[in-house]
Write a protein that holds these residues in place. Structure first.
Motif, PDB file in Angstrom:
ATOM      1  N   VAL A 168      15.418   1.305  -3.686  1.00  0.00           N
ATOM      2  CA  VAL A 168      16.417   1.876  -2.795  1.00  0.00           C
ATOM      3  C   VAL A 168      15.867   3.103  -2.063  1.00  0.00           C
ATOM      4  O   VAL A 168      16.170   3.320  -0.877  1.00  0.00           O
ATOM      5  CB  VAL A 168      17.702   2.223  -3.576  1.00  0.00           C
ATOM      6  N   ASP A 169      15.041   3.904  -2.745  1.00  0.00           N
ATOM      7  CA  ASP A 169      14.460   5.077  -2.085  1.00  0.00           C
ATOM      8  C   ASP A 169      13.500   4.666  -0.973  1.00  0.00           C
ATOM      9  O   ASP A 169      13.469   5.299   0.097  1.00  0.00           O
ATOM     10  CB  ASP A 169      13.721   5.950  -3.111  1.00  0.00           C
ATOM     11  N   HIS A 170      12.720   3.611  -1.220  1.00  0.00           N
ATOM     12  CA  HIS A 170      11.770   3.141  -0.212  1.00  0.00           C
ATOM     13  C   HIS A 170      12.515   2.586   1.000  1.00  0.00           C
ATOM     14  O   HIS A 170      12.164   2.865   2.152  1.00  0.00           O
ATOM     15  CB  HIS A 170      10.856   2.067  -0.817  1.00  0.00           C
ATOM     16  N   VAL A 171      13.571   1.821   0.776  1.00  0.00           N
ATOM     17  CA  VAL A 171      14.367   1.275   1.878  1.00  0.00           C
ATOM     18  C   VAL A 171      15.015   2.393   2.678  1.00  0.00           C
ATOM     19  O   VAL A 171      15.045   2.376   3.918  1.00  0.00           O
ATOM     20  CB  VAL A 171      15.429   0.296   1.340  1.00  0.00           C
ATOM     21  N   THR A 172      15.538   3.395   1.974  1.00  0.00           N
ATOM     22  CA  THR A 172      16.159   4.528   2.669  1.00  0.00           C
ATOM     23  C   THR A 172      15.156   5.250   3.544  1.00  0.00           C
ATOM     24  O   THR A 172      15.439   5.575   4.703  1.00  0.00           O
ATOM     25  CB  THR A 172      16.757   5.511   1.645  1.00  0.00           C
ATOM     26  N   ARG A 173      13.979   5.503   3.001  1.00  0.00           N
ATOM     27  CA  ARG A 173      12.935   6.198   3.764  1.00  0.00           C
ATOM     28  C   ARG A 173      12.503   5.371   4.978  1.00  0.00           C
ATOM     29  O   ARG A 173      12.302   5.913   6.065  1.00  0.00           O
ATOM     30  CB  ARG A 173      11.750   6.458   2.840  1.00  0.00           C
ATOM     31  N   LEU A 174      12.393   4.065   4.777  1.00  0.00           N
ATOM     32  CA  LEU A 174      11.918   3.192   5.854  1.00  0.00           C
ATOM     33  C   LEU A 174      12.952   3.067   6.972  1.00  0.00           C
ATOM     34  O   LEU A 174      12.636   3.211   8.161  1.00  0.00           O
ATOM     35  CB  LEU A 174      11.600   1.816   5.278  1.00  0.00           C
ATOM     36  N   LEU A 175      14.206   2.820   6.618  1.00  0.00           N
ATOM     37  CA  LEU A 175      15.242   2.618   7.637  1.00  0.00           C
ATOM     38  C   LEU A 175      15.654   3.924   8.305  1.00  0.00           C
ATOM     39  O   LEU A 175      16.338   3.896   9.331  1.00  0.00           O
ATOM     40  CB  LEU A 175      16.469   1.942   7.014  1.00  0.00           C
ATOM     41  N   SER A 176      15.245   5.057   7.750  1.00  0.00           N
ATOM     42  CA  SER A 176      15.533   6.347   8.384  1.00  0.00           C
ATOM     43  C   SER A 176      14.443   6.755   9.372  1.00  0.00           C
ATOM     44  O   SER A 176      14.592   7.761  10.082  1.00  0.00           O
ATOM     45  CB  SER A 176      15.672   7.439   7.317  1.00  0.00           C
ATOM     46  N   HIS A 177      13.366   5.985   9.447  1.00  0.00           N
ATOM     47  CA  HIS A 177      12.199   6.353  10.247  1.00  0.00           C
ATOM     48  C   HIS A 177      12.539   6.392  11.736  1.00  0.00           C
ATOM     49  O   HIS A 177      13.222   5.512  12.255  1.00  0.00           O
ATOM     50  CB  HIS A 177      11.069   5.361   9.981  1.00  0.00           C
ATOM     51  N   ARG A 215       2.613   8.199   4.592  1.00  0.00           N
ATOM     52  CA  ARG A 215       3.161   8.354   5.952  1.00  0.00           C
ATOM     53  C   ARG A 215       2.573   7.305   6.898  1.00  0.00           C
ATOM     54  O   ARG A 215       3.278   6.757   7.749  1.00  0.00           O
ATOM     55  CB  ARG A 215       2.892   9.765   6.479  1.00  0.00           C
ATOM     56  N   LEU A 216       1.278   7.019   6.749  1.00  0.00           N
ATOM     57  CA  LEU A 216       0.649   6.002   7.584  1.00  0.00           C
ATOM     58  C   LEU A 216       1.256   4.627   7.310  1.00  0.00           C
ATOM     59  O   LEU A 216       1.598   3.889   8.255  1.00  0.00           O
ATOM     60  CB  LEU A 216      -0.857   5.976   7.317  1.00  0.00           C
ATOM     61  N   CYS A 217       1.392   4.283   6.033  1.00  0.00           N
ATOM     62  CA  CYS A 217       1.970   2.989   5.676  1.00  0.00           C
ATOM     63  C   CYS A 217       3.432   2.878   6.120  1.00  0.00           C
ATOM     64  O   CYS A 217       3.876   1.822   6.588  1.00  0.00           O
ATOM     65  CB  CYS A 217       1.873   2.766   4.166  1.00  0.00           C
ATOM     66  N   ASP A 218       4.182   3.978   5.986  1.00  0.00           N
ATOM     67  CA  ASP A 218       5.585   3.968   6.403  1.00  0.00           C
ATOM     68  C   ASP A 218       5.713   3.763   7.911  1.00  0.00           C
ATOM     69  O   ASP A 218       6.612   3.050   8.376  1.00  0.00           O
ATOM     70  CB  ASP A 218       6.266   5.275   5.997  1.00  0.00           C
ATOM     71  N   ARG A 219       4.805   4.379   8.660  1.00  0.00           N
ATOM     72  CA  ARG A 219       4.880   4.225  10.120  1.00  0.00           C
ATOM     73  C   ARG A 219       4.583   2.786  10.523  1.00  0.00           C
ATOM     74  O   ARG A 219       5.280   2.211  11.367  1.00  0.00           O
ATOM     75  CB  ARG A 219       3.908   5.182  10.810  1.00  0.00           C
ATOM     76  N   ILE A 220       3.543   2.198   9.935  1.00  0.00           N
ATOM     77  CA  ILE A 220       3.205   0.809  10.248  1.00  0.00           C
ATOM     78  C   ILE A 220       4.339  -0.123   9.815  1.00  0.00           C
ATOM     79  O   ILE A 220       4.694  -1.074  10.515  1.00  0.00           O
ATOM     80  CB  ILE A 220       1.880   0.419   9.574  1.00  0.00           C
ATOM     81  N   SER A 221       4.937   0.173   8.665  1.00  0.00           N
ATOM     82  CA  SER A 221       6.063  -0.635   8.190  1.00  0.00           C
ATOM     83  C   SER A 221       7.251  -0.516   9.138  1.00  0.00           C
ATOM     84  O   SER A 221       7.914  -1.515   9.453  1.00  0.00           O
ATOM     85  CB  SER A 221       6.474  -0.195   6.783  1.00  0.00           C
ATOM     86  N   ALA A 222       7.531   0.701   9.590  1.00  0.00           N
ATOM     87  CA  ALA A 222       8.678   0.924  10.469  1.00  0.00           C
ATOM     88  C   ALA A 222       8.504   0.211  11.809  1.00  0.00           C
ATOM     89  O   ALA A 222       9.422  -0.444  12.307  1.00  0.00           O
ATOM     90  CB  ALA A 222       8.878   2.425  10.678  1.00  0.00           C
ATOM     91  N   VAL A 223       7.324   0.337  12.395  1.00  0.00           N
ATOM     92  CA  VAL A 223       7.068  -0.282  13.696  1.00  0.00           C
ATOM     93  C   VAL A 223       7.185  -1.799  13.609  1.00  0.00           C
ATOM     94  O   VAL A 223       7.675  -2.456  14.530  1.00  0.00           O
ATOM     95  CB  VAL A 223       5.672   0.133  14.217  1.00  0.00           C
ATOM     96  N   ASN A 224       6.772  -2.378  12.483  1.00  0.00           N
ATOM     97  CA  ASN A 224       6.755  -3.835  12.317  1.00  0.00           C
ATOM     98  C   ASN A 224       7.899  -4.343  11.445  1.00  0.00           C
ATOM     99  O   ASN A 224       7.793  -5.415  10.856  1.00  0.00           O
ATOM    100  CB  ASN A 224       5.421  -4.260  11.705  1.00  0.00           C
ATOM    101  N   TYR A 250       0.826  -1.208   0.000  1.00  0.00           N
ATOM    102  CA  TYR A 250       0.000   0.000   0.000  1.00  0.00           C
ATOM    103  C   TYR A 250       0.863   1.262   0.000  1.00  0.00           C
ATOM    104  O   TYR A 250       0.450   2.304  -0.524  1.00  0.00           O
ATOM    105  CB  TYR A 250      -0.931   0.001   1.202  1.00  0.00           C
ATOM    106  N   ALA A 251       2.053   1.195   0.584  1.00  0.00           N
ATOM    107  CA  ALA A 251       2.961   2.345   0.543  1.00  0.00           C
ATOM    108  C   ALA A 251       3.404   2.626  -0.890  1.00  0.00           C
ATOM    109  O   ALA A 251       3.541   3.783  -1.294  1.00  0.00           O
ATOM    110  CB  ALA A 251       4.172   2.087   1.442  1.00  0.00           C
ATOM    111  N   ILE A 252       3.622   1.567  -1.668  1.00  0.00           N
ATOM    112  CA  ILE A 252       3.977   1.724  -3.078  1.00  0.00           C
ATOM    113  C   ILE A 252       2.815   2.349  -3.838  1.00  0.00           C
ATOM    114  O   ILE A 252       2.987   3.250  -4.663  1.00  0.00           O
ATOM    115  CB  ILE A 252       4.367   0.364  -3.684  1.00  0.00           C
ATOM    116  N   ASP A 311       0.919   9.709  -5.364  1.00  0.00           N
ATOM    117  CA  ASP A 311       1.323  10.922  -4.663  1.00  0.00           C
ATOM    118  C   ASP A 311       0.378  11.249  -3.500  1.00  0.00           C
ATOM    119  O   ASP A 311       0.028  12.414  -3.274  1.00  0.00           O
ATOM    120  CB  ASP A 311       1.389  12.109  -5.634  1.00  0.00           C
ATOM    121  N   ASP A 312      -0.017  10.216  -2.731  1.00  0.00           N
ATOM    122  CA  ASP A 312      -0.868  10.403  -1.558  1.00  0.00           C
ATOM    123  C   ASP A 312       0.043  10.412  -0.333  1.00  0.00           C
ATOM    124  O   ASP A 312       0.352   9.364   0.252  1.00  0.00           O
ATOM    125  CB  ASP A 312      -1.891   9.260  -1.467  1.00  0.00           C
TER     126      ASP A 312
END
Length: 450
Positions: free
Chosen positions: A56-65, A32-41, A18-20, A26-27
């Protein structure tokens, strides 16, 4: 419409896909909601195909959370390692950029890092611009000490059993923890400068089948992460005390016995390992049995009934001036605060829940800044409280209880910022006789090897 539907149904199993979707359309709110749930889990997702195929951009954004659900920063390096291994040929050239942007390099324990990719071998972490701030997911877990007492017909005695567990609210997981070396009930768990202590309690004699005698203890144990057990190499208190007579304030631990013929108060300085006497209330300014002490708004409050008048109210101790202030009655609230309660503070509020009866539709809290009791609506579905702990940094409450006497035990989390409750499952259908719980540093759990 699709976005609104997804917000109601997104969870740890579909958050990456869903983050993809959110990124493609461009929502930003949904992303942000999907990234937070992904980061926590994140620890649940790292072995999935959805994670291995991330850009690579998605991984960078996720691991920087900031809320990445890792125990230490070395875990982030391991996650990055797995992502690169999936397609090492095409992804290896991203290593340096990802490491400097997604990993908080100053927090890495280099003595224990043995990555086969040698990710850090060519990086000068001392000169990097990566953040030194710990992840929110690293901040703390709930340590729960449980006690149970069962009558043994064969021996005509009570069998006492104790244990401990930790609860990680981010991953919603329970883990076993070493029990105290000195068998007892009603200890107080407190943390000072990152060291966790178990203080006082009651020693129980189970020689008689239908009753038991208990005496207070002065013993103090601390948890040693290297030995992975509790040890009693800490100075004992000068006076035996139980749970409601011990409070932690500003990295110091205070023991206060205010209901005895001779009131005694002392403070433990963990930097010197010594107990030192402090001021105690004199004359008749003492409380009856059933009082409790807590710290908030820069002071320590003892709440209960005054010994001389029997009125319900509170006394205040000012650590900066080392003196007690006069008893202030609040009789109008006495019917809602029975002698035995669970209590915990976040911010300037002390929350009070009765251990018997029903919580009803109200919660009682004590405002430390204005020093008065108030009632508020309580939306918690649990009606019986057996344990309570506060997490001041995250402004959370952990309430252990059940919906009724016959319901299975549950854990309710209260978010002080959002002012809402979230009920989680208890790991067993068995409900212990007593709890003692406290929020401790997550690194303490990591050092146990879980």
């Amino acid at each position: 419409m699709c976005s609104d539907w997804i917000k109601l149904h997104v969870n740890s199993s579909n958050c990456l896909s869903y983050a993809i979707f959110a990124h493609q359309y461009d929502d930003s709110t949904l992303r942000r909601l999907c990234d937070r749930i992904s980061a926590v889990n994140i620890m649940k997702l790292v072995d999935t195909d959805d994670f291995r195929l991330l850009s690579v951009d998605h991984v960078t954004r996720l691991l920087s959370h900031d809320e990445l659900g890792v125990r230490v920063e070395n875990d982030v390096l391991g996650i990055l390692h797995q992502w690169i291994k999936h397609d090492e040929t095409s992804r290896r050239h991203h290593v340096e950029n990802l490491a400097t942007k997604a990993i908080r390099l100053p927090l890495i324990d280099y003595s224990n890092e043995t990555s086969s990719l040698d990710i850090l071998s060519n990086l000068d972490y001392k000169d990097s611009s990566s953040s030194c701030q710990r992840r929110v997911g690293c901040e703390g877990v709930l340590l729960v000490a449980v006690e149970s007492r069962k009558y043994n017909k064969d021996t005509n005695k009570y069998d006492f059993d104790s244990g401990a567990q930790t609860y990680d609210a981010y991953s919603d997981t329970w883990t076993s923890f070493p029990s105290l070396e000195v068998q007892r009930c009603e200890p107080r768990i407190a943390t000072s400068f990152g060291v966790t202590y178990a203080l006082g309690g009651r020693a129980i004699d189970f020689e008689v089948a239908d009753e038991y005698k208990s005496t207070r203890l002065a013993v103090v144990e601390r948890y040693d992460p290297e030995r992975r057990r509790w040890i009693d190499d800490v100075a004992s208190m000068s006076t035996p005390r139980s749970r409601h007579e011990i409070v932690c304030y500003a990295n110091r631990i205070y023991g206060m016995s205010l209901a005895r013929d001779e009131a005694t108060c002392e403070v433990f300085d963990s930097t010197t390992g010594t107990w030192t006497p402090v001021a105690f209330p004199g004359g008749e300014r003492r409380l009856r049995n059933g009082f409790f002490v807590s710290s908030l708004a820069g002071k320590i409050f003892a709440i209960g009934r005054e010994r001389s008048s029997g009125k319900f109210g509170h006394m205040t101790y000012d650590p900066s001036e080392n003196r007690w202030l006069d008893f202030r009655p609040n009789d109008y609230i006495k019917s809602i605060c029975p002698p035995w309660v669970c209590y915990a503070s976040i911010g300037n509020r002390l929350y009070i829940f009765p251990t018997a009866g029903s919580l009803g539709s109200l919660e009682v809290f004590f405002d430390g800044r204005h020093e008065h009791f108030s009632l508020d609506n309580n939306l918690c579905s649990l009606q019986r409280c057996s344990g309570l702990a506060g997490d001041p940094d995250r402004k959370r409450l952990f309430l252990l209880g059940r919906k009724s006497k016959v319901h299975e035990p549950e854990l309710a989390l209260y978010d002080g910022r959002a002012k809402k409750w979230d009920v989680r499952a208890w790991p067993s259908s068995n409900f212990p006789d007593m709890f003692e719980c406290a929020v401790v540093d997550r690194s303490l759990v990591l050092n146990v090897g879980v």
